[in-house]
Design a protein around this motif. Structure first.
Motif, PDB file in Angstrom:
ATOM      1  N   GLU A  31       0.818  -1.215   0.000  1.00 48.12           N
ATOM      2  CA  GLU A  31       0.000   0.000   0.000  1.00 48.12           C
ATOM      3  C   GLU A  31       0.848   1.260   0.000  1.00 48.12           C
ATOM      4  OE1 GLU A  31      -3.728   0.391   1.838  1.00 48.12           O
ATOM      5  OE2 GLU A  31      -3.943  -1.782   2.086  1.00 48.12           O
ATOM      6  N   TRP A  32       2.056   1.197   0.574  1.00 48.85           N
ATOM      7  CA  TRP A  32       2.992   2.323   0.428  1.00 48.85           C
ATOM      8  C   TRP A  32       3.314   2.512  -1.047  1.00 48.85           C
ATOM      9  CZ3 TRP A  32       4.508   6.040   3.681  1.00 48.85           C
ATOM     10  CH2 TRP A  32       4.317   5.850   5.052  1.00 48.85           C
ATOM     11  N   LEU A  33       3.586   1.411  -1.739  1.00 49.46           N
ATOM     12  CA  LEU A  33       3.919   1.492  -3.167  1.00 49.46           C
ATOM     13  C   LEU A  33       2.721   1.946  -3.995  1.00 49.46           C
ATOM     14  CD1 LEU A  33       6.133  -1.703  -3.473  1.00 49.46           C
ATOM     15  CD2 LEU A  33       6.885   0.689  -3.465  1.00 49.46           C
ATOM     16  N   ASP A  34       1.538   1.404  -3.692  1.00 49.56           N
ATOM     17  CA  ASP A  34       0.328   1.845  -4.398  1.00 49.56           C
ATOM     18  C   ASP A  34       0.090   3.339  -4.186  1.00 49.56           C
ATOM     19  OD1 ASP A  34      -0.118  -0.738  -5.267  1.00 49.56           O
ATOM     20  OD2 ASP A  34      -1.728  -1.152  -3.826  1.00 49.56           O
ATOM     21  N   GLY A  35       0.285   3.798  -2.942  1.00 48.40           N
ATOM     22  CA  GLY A  35       0.101   5.223  -2.643  1.00 48.40           C
ATOM     23  C   GLY A  35       1.068   6.096  -3.414  1.00 48.40           C
ATOM     24  N   LEU A  36       2.316   5.677  -3.488  1.00 51.30           N
ATOM     25  CA  LEU A  36       3.299   6.437  -4.269  1.00 51.30           C
ATOM     26  C   LEU A  36       2.943   6.434  -5.746  1.00 51.30           C
ATOM     27  CD1 LEU A  36       6.597   5.377  -2.505  1.00 51.30           C
ATOM     28  CD2 LEU A  36       5.605   7.670  -2.558  1.00 51.30           C
ATOM     29  N   ASN A  37       2.518   5.293  -6.264  1.00 54.70           N
ATOM     30  CA  ASN A  37       2.156   5.213  -7.677  1.00 54.70           C
ATOM     31  C   ASN A  37       0.970   6.102  -8.022  1.00 54.70           C
ATOM     32  OD1 ASN A  37       3.937   3.528  -9.198  1.00 54.70           O
ATOM     33  ND2 ASN A  37       3.244   1.808  -7.964  1.00 54.70           N
ATOM     34  N   LEU A  38      -0.070   6.061  -7.217  1.00 48.15           N
ATOM     35  CA  LEU A  38      -1.277   6.842  -7.509  1.00 48.15           C
ATOM     36  C   LEU A  38      -1.110   8.323  -7.198  1.00 48.15           C
ATOM     37  CD1 LEU A  38      -4.269   7.105  -8.250  1.00 48.15           C
ATOM     38  CD2 LEU A  38      -4.812   6.462  -5.891  1.00 48.15           C
ATOM     39  N   ASN A  39      -0.590   8.641  -6.025  1.00 53.35           N
ATOM     40  CA  ASN A  39      -0.594  10.018  -5.535  1.00 53.35           C
ATOM     41  C   ASN A  39       0.614  10.841  -5.940  1.00 53.35           C
ATOM     42  OD1 ASN A  39      -3.096   9.864  -3.904  1.00 53.35           O
ATOM     43  ND2 ASN A  39      -1.964   8.260  -2.875  1.00 53.35           N
ATOM     44  N   TYR A  40       1.634  10.211  -6.470  1.00 49.66           N
ATOM     45  CA  TYR A  40       2.858  10.929  -6.864  1.00 49.66           C
ATOM     46  C   TYR A  40       3.321  10.532  -8.264  1.00 49.66           C
ATOM     47  CZ  TYR A  40       7.889  11.840  -7.075  1.00 49.66           C
ATOM     48  OH  TYR A  40       9.133  12.211  -7.483  1.00 49.66           O
ATOM     49  N   LEU A  41       3.654   9.261  -8.451  1.00 42.96           N
ATOM     50  CA  LEU A  41       4.274   8.854  -9.710  1.00 42.96           C
ATOM     51  C   LEU A  41       3.345   8.951 -10.915  1.00 42.96           C
ATOM     52  CD1 LEU A  41       6.465   5.900  -8.437  1.00 42.96           C
ATOM     53  CD2 LEU A  41       7.225   8.168  -9.186  1.00 42.96           C
ATOM     54  N   ALA A  42       2.040   8.895 -10.708  1.00 39.44           N
ATOM     55  CA  ALA A  42       1.116   9.081 -11.831  1.00 39.44           C
ATOM     56  C   ALA A  42       1.299  10.465 -12.450  1.00 39.44           C
ATOM     57  CB  ALA A  42      -0.326   8.875 -11.369  1.00 39.44           C
ATOM     58  N   SER A  43       1.519  11.477 -11.611  1.00 43.54           N
ATOM     59  CA  SER A  43       1.771  12.834 -12.125  1.00 43.54           C
ATOM     60  C   SER A  43       3.091  12.891 -12.884  1.00 43.54           C
ATOM     61  CB  SER A  43       1.802  13.849 -10.979  1.00 43.54           C
ATOM     62  OG  SER A  43       0.528  14.011 -10.427  1.00 43.54           O
ATOM     63  N   VAL A  44       4.122  12.256 -12.334  1.00 41.87           N
ATOM     64  CA  VAL A  44       5.429  12.243 -12.993  1.00 41.87           C
ATOM     65  C   VAL A  44       5.306  11.588 -14.367  1.00 41.87           C
ATOM     66  CG1 VAL A  44       7.783  11.321 -12.863  1.00 41.87           C
ATOM     67  CG2 VAL A  44       6.683  12.223 -10.799  1.00 41.87           C
ATOM     68  N   ARG A  45       4.606  10.478 -14.424  1.00 44.01           N
ATOM     69  CA  ARG A  45       4.453   9.752 -15.697  1.00 44.01           C
ATOM     70  C   ARG A  45       3.636  10.549 -16.712  1.00 44.01           C
ATOM     71  NH1 ARG A  45       3.465   4.984 -11.824  1.00 44.01           N
ATOM     72  NH2 ARG A  45       5.544   4.077 -11.700  1.00 44.01           N
ATOM     73  N   LEU A  46       2.567  11.162 -16.255  1.00 42.56           N
ATOM     74  CA  LEU A  46       1.738  11.954 -17.165  1.00 42.56           C
ATOM     75  C   LEU A  46       2.515  13.163 -17.681  1.00 42.56           C
ATOM     76  CD1 LEU A  46      -1.050  12.053 -18.435  1.00 42.56           C
ATOM     77  CD2 LEU A  46      -1.822  13.383 -16.471  1.00 42.56           C
ATOM     78  N   ASP A  47       3.241  13.823 -16.788  1.00 39.45           N
ATOM     79  CA  ASP A  47       4.070  14.956 -17.212  1.00 39.45           C
ATOM     80  C   ASP A  47       5.093  14.530 -18.258  1.00 39.45           C
ATOM     81  OD1 ASP A  47       2.690  16.507 -15.407  1.00 39.45           O
ATOM     82  OD2 ASP A  47       4.380  16.792 -14.033  1.00 39.45           O
ATOM     83  N   SER A  48       5.717  13.373 -18.052  1.00 38.98           N
ATOM     84  CA  SER A  48       6.747  12.941 -18.996  1.00 38.98           C
ATOM     85  C   SER A  48       6.170  12.699 -20.386  1.00 38.98           C
ATOM     86  CB  SER A  48       7.477  11.701 -18.484  1.00 38.98           C
ATOM     87  OG  SER A  48       6.642  10.569 -18.521  1.00 38.98           O
ATOM     88  N   LEU A  49       4.880  12.388 -20.456  1.00 33.59           N
ATOM     89  CA  LEU A  49       4.229  12.203 -21.752  1.00 33.59           C
ATOM     90  C   LEU A  49       3.822  13.527 -22.404  1.00 33.59           C
ATOM     91  CD1 LEU A  49       1.852   9.194 -21.017  1.00 33.59           C
ATOM     92  CD2 LEU A  49       3.870   9.182 -22.494  1.00 33.59           C
ATOM     93  N   LEU A  50       3.392  14.500 -21.600  1.00 31.67           N
ATOM     94  CA  LEU A  50       2.774  15.697 -22.155  1.00 31.67           C
ATOM     95  C   LEU A  50       3.649  16.947 -22.134  1.00 31.67           C
ATOM     96  CD1 LEU A  50      -0.824  15.158 -20.764  1.00 31.67           C
ATOM     97  CD2 LEU A  50       0.079  14.592 -23.019  1.00 31.67           C
ATOM     98  N   VAL A  51       4.620  17.028 -21.243  1.00 29.52           N
ATOM     99  CA  VAL A  51       5.459  18.227 -21.159  1.00 29.52           C
ATOM    100  C   VAL A  51       6.335  18.421 -22.402  1.00 29.52           C
ATOM    101  CG1 VAL A  51       7.364  19.307 -19.885  1.00 29.52           C
ATOM    102  CG2 VAL A  51       5.366  18.438 -18.666  1.00 29.52           C
ATOM    103  N   PRO A  52       6.833  17.368 -23.051  1.00 31.69           N
ATOM    104  CA  PRO A  52       7.648  17.626 -24.250  1.00 31.69           C
ATOM    105  C   PRO A  52       6.933  18.481 -25.308  1.00 31.69           C
ATOM    106  CG  PRO A  52       8.004  15.387 -23.528  1.00 31.69           C
ATOM    107  CD  PRO A  52       6.886  15.946 -22.676  1.00 31.69           C
ATOM    108  N   GLY A  53       5.629  18.266 -25.484  1.00 28.88           N
ATOM    109  CA  GLY A  53       4.874  19.103 -26.422  1.00 28.88           C
ATOM    110  C   GLY A  53       4.775  20.535 -25.953  1.00 28.88           C
ATOM    111  N   MET A  54       4.618  20.742 -24.658  1.00 27.91           N
ATOM    112  CA  MET A  54       4.581  22.092 -24.095  1.00 27.91           C
ATOM    113  C   MET A  54       5.934  22.776 -24.302  1.00 27.91           C
ATOM    114  SD  MET A  54       2.558  21.598 -20.496  1.00 27.91           S
ATOM    115  CE  MET A  54       0.851  21.103 -20.413  1.00 27.91           C
ATOM    116  N   LEU A  55       7.001  22.016 -24.127  1.00 22.96           N
ATOM    117  CA  LEU A  55       8.341  22.578 -24.329  1.00 22.96           C
ATOM    118  C   LEU A  55       8.533  23.012 -25.783  1.00 22.96           C
ATOM    119  CD1 LEU A  55      10.459  20.107 -22.177  1.00 22.96           C
ATOM    120  CD2 LEU A  55      10.176  22.572 -21.771  1.00 22.96           C
TER     121      LEU A  55
END
Length: 119
Positions: A31-55
């Motif tokens: 559940e520590w890992l699930d919490g990190l994946n949902l509440n933190y790493l999901a944002s990191v992953r989404l940013d890595s997909l979409l920020v290059p276009g913004m750049l």
């Protein structure tokens, strides 16, 4: 991914959640890992997909939704608050990195929400 319809100008990441436990020590590793994946790493992953276009366009806005739980973390939800605190640190770092390219990164930290899932 983000350029299918001409790109993403504004990204709001609002995923979050966590199950209550008796205490911080009762939170199992998975559940520590699930919490990190949902509440933190999901944002990191989404940013890595979409920020290059913004750049490429040299513009954009990103809003990460955190939680006021980072201010007063409680044991039964410590995994949730810890992951949201990591999200806030990540957001501050990304704001410094992306500002010169015209991309704003902000964090919104709402308080308690009266709902079946609200703490």
């Amino acid at each position: 991914v983000g350029d299918v319809l001409g790109g993403v100008d504004i990204l709001v990441h609002n995923a979050g959640g966590g199950r209550a436990h008796r205490s911080a020590l009762a939170i199992p590793d998975d559940e520590w890992l699930d919490g990190l994946n949902l509440n933190y790493l999901a944002s990191v992953r989404l940013d890595s997909l979409l920020v290059p276009g913004m750049l490429e366009r040299r513009s954009g806005a990103i809003v990460h939704v955190s939680s006021a739980a980072v201010l007063t973390p409680v044991g039964p939800f410590l995994h949730y608050a810890t992951a949201k605190a990591a999200l806030e640190t990540y957001s501050r770092g990304m704001s410094l990195e992306l500002a010169p390219a015209g991309i704003r990164v902000n964090t919104v930290s709402p308080g308690r929400v009266a709902s079946p899932g609200g703490v």
